[in-house]
Design a protein around this motif. Sequence first.
Motif, PDB file in Angstrom:
ATOM      1  N   PRO A  87       0.803  -1.230   0.000  1.00 14.57           N
ATOM      2  CA  PRO A  87       0.000   0.000   0.000  1.00 14.57           C
ATOM      3  C   PRO A  87       0.834   1.278   0.000  1.00 14.57           C
ATOM      4  CG  PRO A  87      -0.920  -1.582   1.537  1.00 14.57           C
ATOM      5  CD  PRO A  87       0.395  -2.147   1.085  1.00 14.57           C
ATOM      6  N   ALA A  91       0.563   4.204  -2.741  1.00 13.95           N
ATOM      7  CA  ALA A  91       0.145   5.549  -2.352  1.00 13.95           C
ATOM      8  C   ALA A  91       1.174   6.592  -2.782  1.00 13.95           C
ATOM      9  CB  ALA A  91      -0.078   5.613  -0.845  1.00 13.95           C
ATOM     10  N   GLU A  92       2.456   6.275  -2.645  1.00 11.51           N
ATOM     11  CA  GLU A  92       3.502   7.210  -3.065  1.00 11.51           C
ATOM     12  C   GLU A  92       3.468   7.438  -4.576  1.00 11.51           C
ATOM     13  OE1 GLU A  92       7.162   5.662  -1.640  1.00 11.51           O
ATOM     14  OE2 GLU A  92       6.663   5.981   0.483  1.00 11.51           O
ATOM     15  N   MET A 126      -4.599  -0.137  -0.244  1.00 14.49           N
ATOM     16  CA  MET A 126      -3.898   0.848  -1.066  1.00 14.49           C
ATOM     17  C   MET A 126      -4.684   2.156  -1.130  1.00 14.49           C
ATOM     18  SD  MET A 126      -2.715  -1.718  -4.114  1.00 14.49           S
ATOM     19  CE  MET A 126      -1.623  -3.125  -3.775  1.00 14.49           C
ATOM     20  N   ALA A 129      -4.295   3.923   2.131  1.00 20.38           N
ATOM     21  CA  ALA A 129      -2.975   4.537   2.233  1.00 20.38           C
ATOM     22  C   ALA A 129      -2.942   5.849   1.453  1.00 20.38           C
ATOM     23  CB  ALA A 129      -1.903   3.577   1.722  1.00 20.38           C
ATOM     24  N   ALA A 130      -3.606   5.867   0.298  1.00 19.42           N
ATOM     25  CA  ALA A 130      -3.699   7.109  -0.476  1.00 19.42           C
ATOM     26  C   ALA A 130      -4.504   8.161   0.281  1.00 19.42           C
ATOM     27  CB  ALA A 130      -4.327   6.833  -1.840  1.00 19.42           C
TER      28      ALA A 130
END
Length: 246
Positions: A87, A91-92, A126, A129-130
């Motif tokens: 995740p 997200a990055e 994921m 996490a974003a």
Amino acid sequence: MTVLFVTGTGTEVGKTVATAAVAALADGPVAVLKPGQTGVAPGEPGDVAEVLRLTGRDLTVRELARYPEPLAPDTAARRSGLPPVGPGQVAEAVAELAAEHPLVLVEGAGGLLVRYDDEGRTLADMARAAAALGLAPAVLLVASAGLGTLNTTALTAEALRARGLDLRGVVIGAWPAEPDLAMRCNLADLPTVAGAPLLGALPLGAAAVGGEPFTAAARAALAPALGGTWDAAAFTAAHAVAPPGR
């Protein structure tokens, strides 16, 4: 800036075609991210290549991991000896793409809770996490048209609510020219069980030709919220089925 995670009620329901349809109708730069591609050997075209073919647009596309066997991402990663995708990594990548693209589409593998690693983390993780990075992601659910789709749609919607994720709407990934009784009834029932609007019904076979013909088909098959002209109420009414005896 919009970040939209595209998931399905299962495999082969039309997620890639739906992703391409949304990308084709979007204004401005679009980025398409595939966290984990399975069932494709090195050098072979994957889902992001299909999105490029269908849209005929100059999109930014990125694939974070690729595994040769057509399995769930965690199983495919384990069997290949390649690292899984997590995740935080996703997200990055989303944040980086969102800095330069008004729309970022993230296409998952299979359904929402398909595992990506041995810890059981999923596309939902994921998206969360974003969200933790302030990206405010939403989820677009691509559903099958026929019998059984109400259950899988309801289960996915419930899983999203439990995780605090926004279900933007439902798109039917492949609507046939001659829908059966269940399909026609599902048009009215899908938004009810999802708790979210029906935002389109892509015609079966829409992926046969890319470029402008595909874009035209997408425009006619997606609702204004996704850049198209499709009217859910009119489409549902046109396929309505009278109860027996009436």
